[in-house]
Design a protein around this motif. Structure first.
Motif, PDB file in Angstrom:
ATOM      1  N   LEU A 159      87.227 101.157  30.808  1.00 13.10           N
ATOM      2  CA  LEU A 159      87.324  99.827  31.415  1.00 13.10           C
ATOM      3  C   LEU A 159      86.523  98.800  30.609  1.00 13.10           C
ATOM      4  O   LEU A 159      86.952  97.664  30.423  1.00 13.10           O
ATOM      5  N   ILE A 160      85.366  99.232  30.111  1.00 13.85           N
ATOM      6  CA  ILE A 160      84.550  98.303  29.322  1.00 13.85           C
ATOM      7  C   ILE A 160      85.214  98.027  27.972  1.00 13.85           C
ATOM      8  O   ILE A 160      85.174  96.908  27.462  1.00 13.85           O
ATOM      9  N   GLY A 161      85.857  99.029  27.411  1.00 12.88           N
ATOM     10  CA  GLY A 161      86.484  98.861  26.101  1.00 12.88           C
ATOM     11  C   GLY A 161      87.838  98.190  26.135  1.00 12.88           C
ATOM     12  O   GLY A 161      88.397  97.857  25.089  1.00 12.88           O
ATOM     13  N   ALA A 162      88.370  97.963  27.339  1.00 15.07           N
ATOM     14  CA  ALA A 162      89.715  97.387  27.441  1.00 15.07           C
ATOM     15  C   ALA A 162      89.732  95.964  26.910  1.00 15.07           C
ATOM     16  O   ALA A 162      88.826  95.177  27.177  1.00 15.07           O
ATOM     17  N   GLY A 163      90.772  95.646  26.161  1.00 20.53           N
ATOM     18  CA  GLY A 163      90.901  94.287  25.629  1.00 20.53           C
ATOM     19  C   GLY A 163      92.124  93.618  26.200  1.00 20.53           C
ATOM     20  O   GLY A 163      92.371  93.670  27.408  1.00 20.53           O
ATOM     21  N   GLU A 164      92.891  93.011  25.314  1.00 18.64           N
ATOM     22  CA  GLU A 164      94.108  92.337  25.748  1.00 18.64           C
ATOM     23  C   GLU A 164      95.071  93.331  26.387  1.00 18.64           C
ATOM     24  O   GLU A 164      95.105  94.507  26.008  1.00 18.64           O
ATOM     25  N   VAL A 165      95.865  92.846  27.320  1.00 19.32           N
ATOM     26  CA  VAL A 165      96.899  93.685  27.925  1.00 19.32           C
ATOM     27  C   VAL A 165      98.000  93.892  26.888  1.00 19.32           C
ATOM     28  O   VAL A 165      98.560  92.908  26.395  1.00 19.32           O
ATOM     29  N   PRO A 166      98.288  95.155  26.494  1.00 15.58           N
ATOM     30  CA  PRO A 166      99.247  95.361  25.404  1.00 15.58           C
ATOM     31  C   PRO A 166     100.687  94.989  25.762  1.00 15.58           C
ATOM     32  O   PRO A 166     101.417  94.469  24.930  1.00 15.58           O
ATOM     33  N   HIS A 169      74.895 104.921  33.493  1.00 11.65           N
ATOM     34  CA  HIS A 169      75.961 104.766  32.490  1.00 11.65           C
ATOM     35  C   HIS A 169      75.357 104.181  31.217  1.00 11.65           C
ATOM     36  O   HIS A 169      75.536 102.989  30.918  1.00 11.65           O
ATOM     37  N   CYS A 175      78.076 106.579  43.208  1.00  9.94           N
ATOM     38  CA  CYS A 175      78.462 106.592  41.793  1.00  9.94           C
ATOM     39  C   CYS A 175      79.488 105.508  41.484  1.00  9.94           C
ATOM     40  O   CYS A 175      79.386 104.826  40.472  1.00  9.94           O
ATOM     41  N   SER A 192      93.444  88.226  30.108  1.00 10.44           N
ATOM     42  CA  SER A 192      92.898  87.672  28.860  1.00 10.44           C
ATOM     43  C   SER A 192      92.762  86.161  28.955  1.00 10.44           C
ATOM     44  O   SER A 192      91.758  85.585  28.511  1.00 10.44           O
ATOM     45  N   ASP A 222      99.564  87.347  29.783  1.00 12.19           N
ATOM     46  CA  ASP A 222      98.409  88.224  29.858  1.00 12.19           C
ATOM     47  C   ASP A 222      97.325  87.462  30.628  1.00 12.19           C
ATOM     48  O   ASP A 222      96.431  86.845  30.041  1.00 12.19           O
ATOM     49  N   GLN A 268      81.999 100.537  19.490  1.00 10.14           N
ATOM     50  CA  GLN A 268      81.588 100.596  20.896  1.00 10.14           C
ATOM     51  C   GLN A 268      80.127 100.192  21.049  1.00 10.14           C
ATOM     52  O   GLN A 268      79.761  99.510  22.009  1.00 10.14           O
ATOM     53  N   ALA A 304      84.302 112.429  33.894  1.00 15.27           N
ATOM     54  CA  ALA A 304      85.528 111.639  34.080  1.00 15.27           C
ATOM     55  C   ALA A 304      85.192 110.206  34.468  1.00 15.27           C
ATOM     56  O   ALA A 304      85.813 109.248  33.992  1.00 15.27           O
ATOM     57  N   GLU A 305      84.179 110.070  35.306  1.00 11.58           N
ATOM     58  CA  GLU A 305      83.794 108.732  35.743  1.00 11.58           C
ATOM     59  C   GLU A 305      83.187 107.940  34.586  1.00 11.58           C
ATOM     60  O   GLU A 305      83.476 106.752  34.408  1.00 11.58           O
ATOM     61  N   ARG A 306      82.371 108.608  33.790  1.00 11.85           N
ATOM     62  CA  ARG A 306      81.798 107.932  32.610  1.00 11.85           C
ATOM     63  C   ARG A 306      82.933 107.502  31.666  1.00 11.85           C
ATOM     64  O   ARG A 306      82.893 106.408  31.101  1.00 11.85           O
ATOM     65  N   ARG A 312      87.393  90.895  24.974  1.00 15.07           N
ATOM     66  CA  ARG A 312      86.687  92.174  25.144  1.00 15.07           C
ATOM     67  C   ARG A 312      85.231  91.955  25.557  1.00 15.07           C
ATOM     68  O   ARG A 312      84.662  92.762  26.283  1.00 15.07           O
ATOM     69  N   PRO A 344      76.791 110.504  37.449  1.00 17.21           N
ATOM     70  CA  PRO A 344      78.257 110.388  37.421  1.00 17.21           C
ATOM     71  C   PRO A 344      78.887 111.585  36.711  1.00 17.21           C
ATOM     72  O   PRO A 344      78.242 112.226  35.881  1.00 17.21           O
ATOM     73  N   ARG A 382     101.991  84.996  26.641  1.00 14.73           N
ATOM     74  CA  ARG A 382     102.257  86.439  26.755  1.00 14.73           C
ATOM     75  C   ARG A 382     102.204  86.909  28.215  1.00 14.73           C
ATOM     76  O   ARG A 382     102.445  88.063  28.507  1.00 14.73           O
ATOM     77  N   LEU A 407      80.005  96.480  20.919  1.00 12.42           N
ATOM     78  CA  LEU A 407      80.549  95.905  22.154  1.00 12.42           C
ATOM     79  C   LEU A 407      79.529  95.995  23.294  1.00 12.42           C
ATOM     80  O   LEU A 407      79.262  95.010  23.985  1.00 12.42           O
ATOM     81  N   TRP A 408      78.979  97.179  23.472  1.00 10.96           N
ATOM     82  CA  TRP A 408      77.995  97.368  24.550  1.00 10.96           C
ATOM     83  C   TRP A 408      76.740  96.551  24.281  1.00 10.96           C
ATOM     84  O   TRP A 408      76.084  96.066  25.209  1.00 10.96           O
ATOM     85  N   GLU A 413      85.910 106.772  32.515  1.00 12.28           N
ATOM     86  CA  GLU A 413      86.618 105.626  33.111  1.00 12.28           C
ATOM     87  C   GLU A 413      85.835 104.329  32.878  1.00 12.28           C
ATOM     88  O   GLU A 413      86.416 103.279  32.579  1.00 12.28           O
ATOM     89  N   VAL A 414      84.516 104.425  32.984  1.00 12.33           N
ATOM     90  CA  VAL A 414      83.677 103.248  32.735  1.00 12.33           C
ATOM     91  C   VAL A 414      83.828 102.798  31.281  1.00 12.33           C
ATOM     92  O   VAL A 414      84.032 101.613  31.006  1.00 12.33           O
ATOM     93  N   TYR A 415      83.760 103.740  30.340  1.00 12.42           N
ATOM     94  CA  TYR A 415      83.899 103.387  28.923  1.00 12.42           C
ATOM     95  C   TYR A 415      85.271 102.760  28.656  1.00 12.42           C
ATOM     96  O   TYR A 415      85.380 101.787  27.907  1.00 12.42           O
ATOM     97  N   VAL A 437      80.516  98.240  34.794  1.00  4.02           N
ATOM     98  CA  VAL A 437      81.737  97.690  34.187  1.00  4.02           C
ATOM     99  C   VAL A 437      81.692  96.156  34.195  1.00  4.02           C
ATOM    100  O   VAL A 437      82.021  95.516  33.200  1.00  4.02           O
TER     101      VAL A 437
END
Lengths: 232, 79
Positions: B25-32, A84, A45, A183, A180, A93, B17-19, A144, B14, A178, A96-97, B21-23, A53
């Motif tokens: 990680l995929i949705g992460a953008g700039e480091v705040p 997934h 998994c 990015s 970052d 979302q 929780a794993e799903r 992103r 999966p 920044r 994005l996907w 985590e995947v969402y 990812v």
């Protein structure tokens, strides 16, 4: 029986896979196999989650170096997409996907794999509208959707990307200021094909400062290959 | 599109929780929040570990030791 990792195991698997992809980009030859890298068996998994990812970037060594994608690796990617599936909502979302999955489908097509009808893929999305945003917002969105950056960018936006160089460069400088690094590394991907003067010093810096982050290292390795056609 | 067809390998199911985590990680953008200039991310942790092992002020909570300096460090890391 599939292995079920404890919560919190996806990020380490992503780092493991990103590190292996980077090494595959740097090494000569074509012996790389996704199936050999993923933790556990091919039905792991965490391994499938890592493939999902990283999206199209899981194909980077094959596409950038022109290597054949082994059937077992293509099957792994298909399993990852099915395990997934893309979300149905919210709209942001889904978009994005859709952009990421369109890039994955393009990468697979380059590798000779027809992904038509694969279960779990999002409806294809485009980055064209992102390139019309003001530069700060545009850079944030391009980070992103970095999985859709060159070498997986859609041909239709190549000219638009060239016209957006100044704005993307501003985004890169902002990310560097920044500190970052993830990015900044993503944005070098979007700038790399034109061999922009800014990209090379940025990559020199990122390769050192981001050396302990496998995803930063993967993005910089891809950008370096695209900029110079050679490994760092 | 022409290309070979591919069959998926064995099914893996999966966890939610794993799903998630995947969402994420995929949705992460700039480091705040980015580290300040010249910072060493591991130093605050190392300092805490050293202080805990040294047990410098046995009668007070470790976060209050050294005039609250340790607490300030923790806040700096958090924000």
């Amino acid at each position: 029986m599939p292995t079920t990792p404890a919560p919190g195991t996806v990020a380490p698997a992503v780092h493991l896979l990103a590190g292996a992809l980077r090494r595959a980009l740097l090494e000569e030859g074509g012996g790389f196999r996704l199936a050999r890298v993923l933790p556990g068996r091919e039905d792991s998994c965490a391994g499938l989650a890592a493939v999902r990812v990283l999206g199209a970037d899981a194909l980077a060594p094959f596409v950038v170096k022109g290597l054949a994608l082994p059937a077992q690796d293509a099957a792994l990617i298909r399993a990852a997409v099915r395990a997934h599936p893309a979300p149905q909502e919210p709209e942001r979302q889904v978009l994005l996907w859709g952009i990421r999955d369109a890039a994955l489908v393009r990468g697979l097509a380059v590798s000779g794999v027809d992904a038509t009808g694969w279960e779990g893929l999002a409806p294809a999305g485009s980055t064209a509208h992102l390139l019309r945003l003001p530069w700060v917002a545009m850079a944030a969105e391009l980070v992103r959707v970095a999985g859709a950056a060159p070498p997986f960018a859609e041909e239709a936006v190549h000219a638009q990307l060239a016209r957006s160089h100044l704005d993307i460069s501003r985004g890169l400088v902002r990310a560097l200021l920044r500190r970052d690094l993830p990015s900044a590394a993503c944005l070098t991907r979007w700038l790399a094909p034109a061999g922009e003067q800014l990209t090379t010093p940025a990559l020199d810096y990122l390769e050192i400062a981001g050396a302990d982050d496998p995803r930063v290292s993967l993005d910089t390795a891809i950008a370096r290959r695209l900029t110079t056609g050679t490994s760092p | 599109m022409s290309g070979r067809n591919v069959h998926a390998v064995a099914l893996a199911e999966p966890t939610a929780a794993e799903r998630g985590e995947v969402y994420a990680l995929i949705g992460a953008g700039e480091v705040p929040h980015c580290p300040p200039p010249g910072s060493e991310k591991g130093i605050p942790v190392l300092v805490v570990a050293l202080l805990l092992s040294a047990d410098p002020q046995q009668d007070e909570p470790v976060e209050d030791a050294f005039g609250g300096a340790l607490q300030n460090l923790a806040c700096a890391v958090a924000f």
